[in-house]
Design an enzyme around this catalytic site. Structure first.
Site, short mmCIF file in Angstrom:
data_model
loop_
_atom_site.label_atom_id
_atom_site.label_comp_id
_atom_site.label_asym_id
_atom_site.label_seq_id
_atom_site.Cartn_x
_atom_site.Cartn_y
_atom_site.Cartn_z
N SER A 72 -2.99 4.41 -3.13
CA SER A 72 -4.42 3.61 -3.02
C SER A 72 -5.38 3.88 -4.10
O SER A 72 -6.27 3.23 -4.38
CB SER A 72 -4.95 4.14 -1.57
OG SER A 72 -4.99 5.42 -1.64
N HIS A 121 -1.32 -0.90 1.14
CA HIS A 121 -1.91 -1.74 0.05
C HIS A 121 -0.94 -2.52 -0.61
O HIS A 121 -1.18 -3.14 -1.65
CB HIS A 121 -2.49 -0.92 -1.02
CG HIS A 121 -3.52 0.06 -0.57
ND1 HIS A 121 -4.84 -0.55 -0.63
CD2 HIS A 121 -3.66 1.08 0.00
CE1 HIS A 121 -5.73 0.32 -0.15
NE2 HIS A 121 -5.12 1.31 0.29
N LYS A 176 -6.40 -4.85 5.88
CA LYS A 176 -6.55 -4.89 4.43
C LYS A 176 -6.28 -6.79 4.27
O LYS A 176 -7.31 -7.38 4.69
CB LYS A 176 -5.99 -4.16 3.63
CG LYS A 176 -6.20 -2.66 3.87
CD LYS A 176 -5.79 -1.76 3.16
CE LYS A 176 -5.96 -0.13 3.39
NZ LYS A 176 -7.04 0.16 4.04
#
Ligand code: WAQ
Ligand code: MG
Length: 632
Positions: free
Chosen positions: A428, A456, A486
């Site tokens: 990250s 991610h 996300k």
């Protein structure tokens, strides 16, 4: 009462010749092996760092002397000068007329393993070895001889034992002590005449200096009897007073000191209120700023279809579910989401969690426990680290993305019940990618489970956003953790895995079992976002192009920028500089946060830019220019 045979167990640990930790006990022979093991464990887990040398000494004690603990009182001080003034008064009450000079001596003390032995009247130093000092050893609290030592240092418990023995030594009339622990500012003055007076502030928080002085009278000609008593006579201290509750102000003063330390080291954090605006913009303090910090990589959080799906789910199923998944909290939407996730990622099953953090904590702690070993990349996300800690398994940290190091460490874990290798898919803070094919090979070679956190990577990596496995064109890990929060624009976490492991999570994962199920709005939004990602895979390509364009803009300005993901780190180094660069960027209308310790190692502060498919090229070019100007 006779004590039977007793053994003295002493541990001393150092690293590169520097003292790290030391502790001792007097115990019954039956308790000695476990005591020794516990002291070694304590040394290995010391907050000062892992020692490279541990000495353990187990010896017969001979006849043990029993003495009463000194009576205890607490003196509240809020500043070092206040505390030292109290100490001076107490020393004087104990008969040390030159108390003021004794205080100066301890404040200026050089680091020592032991204490100074100082003549009360001449202030002459009497210890034979001035670099080491005199050590009080061979003592313990009475009544604990069959018990294990506490797993970490209890300053008071150890100090009252030491001070009670020292006060009983021939010729010693007083003692003053300041801990060398940077976070422990309470010290004491002790004497037979006055008892043990704790003083709640003797130095600044964060100050690693400390020291001890034994003040004596009448032994300048011959200190041998005193030193023999301190170093060799085994003593058990009886009736140690339980610590009376600290006064409320002092309790809160301790918190205030911690906060001050955070402030003064440039690590202060607070929330800021951001009002979402159109696209990747927000209003902050009344001003519009471009947000280059959001994990909403595909701009789906504000997609009208996703927002409407959230609203519709709320209208149909309510604002909250009112129950955990295994009680009343599984609605048709939850089942549908898990089905869709499993189908999208090509796995047998999926388990949804309320957040990505909980997915990691829940999955890791369900799968590994005492007797197992988890191998974890040193740069893994905090939620993985917390899952490892909570599991109770042994945790072996391997060097970042270093598969040779992982192989070496796996090869040593053959005898453990279960092995689990855990890694971020995309890290990250740096945006780099786990070498997944090699990691999976090692897992099959060494018969280990694999867990990859693709938080991610989902929506970012691979031609269609299916994450690291698609990126490499290799199989999935045994468990792929992902997030709905996300690229999918909603909220929640999930694990894609086999049916068997999914059953294991549902039955054993406390983060799943004991929390209310995700709200219908989040679930409805996530289902719609997943549908859009599947129907419009070009969004992923667009994100990749935007990121490449931004990195090129930085390189054109002589700023190193390399990334295969949507995260672009810009190295700064110093914490305070990173904060001031971020502040300048904000003045120019760009929200790009400074990332500091403890999120990244000390001295490795950086700007962390996160690109979204929704960013326009002009904004990205302007942001690159602002970074160049603000950080020069
Ligand atoms: N004998 C003599 N001196 C010692 C010994 C010992 N066994 N151990 C440490 N010292 C010296 C050494 O110079 C250290 O730098 C200094 O004392 C401080 O040692 O009621 O933790 O172990 O809450 O850091 C006080 C507790 C805690 C007050 C003191 O001392 C309370 C403490 P530390
Ligand atoms: Mg210490």
């Amino acid at each position: 009462m006779s004590d039977g045979r007793l053994l003295s167990v002493k541990m001393r640990a150092s690293r590169e010749g520097e003292h790290v930790s030391g502790a001792e006990r007097i115990v019954s022979p039956a308790a000695a092996p476990e005591t020794a093991a516990a002291l070694v464990r304590r040394a290995l887990e010391h907050s000062k760092g892992t020692p490279d040398f541990i000495a353990l000494k187990v010896a017969e004690t001979g006849g043990v002397l029993r003495i009463k603990a000194l009576p205890v009182a607490t003196e509240a001080a809020t500043t070092p000068s206040e505390g030292l003034a109290i100490a001076e008064r107490l020393l004087r009450e104990a008969g040390v007329q030159r108390a003021c000079e004794v205080i100066e001596m301890i404040v200026d003390a050089k680091p020592m393993r032991g204490a100074m032995l100082v003549d009360a009247d001449t202030l002459e130093r009497l210890e034979p070895d001035r670099a080491r000092g005199v050590r009080a050893t061979c003592m313990d609290a009475a009544g604990t001889q069959g018990r294990l030592p506490p797993s970490s240092k209890n300053h008071y418990a150890e100090a009252i034992v030491l001070a009670s023995k020292v006060a009983a030594a021939p010729g010693i009339i007083a003692e003053i002590c300041i801990s060398d622990d940077p976070c422990y500012v309470t010290g004491y003055v002790a004497s037979r005449a006055t008892g043990y007076h704790r003083i709640t502030c003797m130095k600044e928080n964060g100050d690693g200096r400390g020291g001890r002085i034994f003040v004596c009278r009448g032994i300048a000609g011959d200190t041998s009897e005193t030193i023999r008593f301190l170093e060799e006579t085994p003593v058990l201290v009886e009736d140690i007073p339980a610590l009376e509750g600290m006064r409320r102000e002092e309790r809160f003063a301790g918190i205030e000191r911690e906060l001050d330390a955070i402030r003064s080291s440039g690590l202060w954090r607070e929330t800021r209120i951001m009002e979402p605006h159109h696209g990747p913009f927000a209003v902050l303090g009344g001003r519009e700023v471009a947000v280059l910090a959001s994990n909403d990589y595909l701009g789906l959080a504000k997609d009208p279809r996703v927002m409407e799906a959230a609203a519709e789910a709320t209208r149909r199923f309510g604002a909250g579910t009112g129950g955990a998944r295994l009680t009343t909290g599984t609605q048709p939407l939850h089942a549908k989401l898990e089905e869709r996730l499993a189908a999208f990622f090509g796995s047998d099953a999926a388990v949804a969690y309320a957040t990505g953090y909980m997915a990691n904590v829940g999955a890791i702690s369900a799968l590994a426990g005492k007797g197992d070993v988890i191998l974890s990349d040193e740069l893994n996300h905090a939620s993985i680290i917390d899952g490892c800690r909570l599991s109770g398994a042994d945790v072996v940290v391997y060097r970042h993305c270093d598969m040779d190091d992982l192989a070496g460490k796996l090869s040593l874990c053959g005898g453990c019940r279960r092995r689990l290798v855990v890694s971020d898919g995309v890290f990250s803070m740096d945006g780099d990618i786990v070498p997944l094919p090699r990691l999976l090979d090692l897992c099959s070679q060494y018969d280990a489970f694999s867990l990859i956190d693709d938080a991610h990577a989902v929506g970012v990596l691979g031609a269609t956003g299916r994450g690291t496995a698609e990126h490499f064109g290799c199989p999935r890990a045994d468990l792929t953790v992902g997030t709905l929060s996300k690229a999918l624009g909603s909220e929640g976490g999930f694990v894609c895995t086999s049916k068997k492991l999914a059953d294991c999570l549902v039955n054993r994962s406390r983060a799943y079992i004991f929390s209310t199920s995700p709200a219908p709005a989040s679930v409805g939004a996530a289902i719609e976002a997943l549908r859009i990602l599947e129907a419009e895979p070009d969004r992923v390509e667009k994100l990749r192009a935007k990121t490449a364009c931004f990195a090129a803009e930085l390189r054109n300005r002589a700023i190193a920028a390399e990334t295969q993901t949507a995260i672009v780190p810009v190295a700064i180094g110093d914490e305070r500089k990173a904060v001031s660069v971020a502040a300048r960027l904000l003045e120019r209308g760009f929200l790009i946060p400074a990332i500091r310790y403890p999120t990244v190692p000390r001295g490795k502060a950086r700007l962390r830019v996160a690109i979204s498919a929704a960013h326009d090229s002009a904004t990205l070019a302007a942001a690159a220019e602002a970074i160049a100007v603000s950080s020069s």
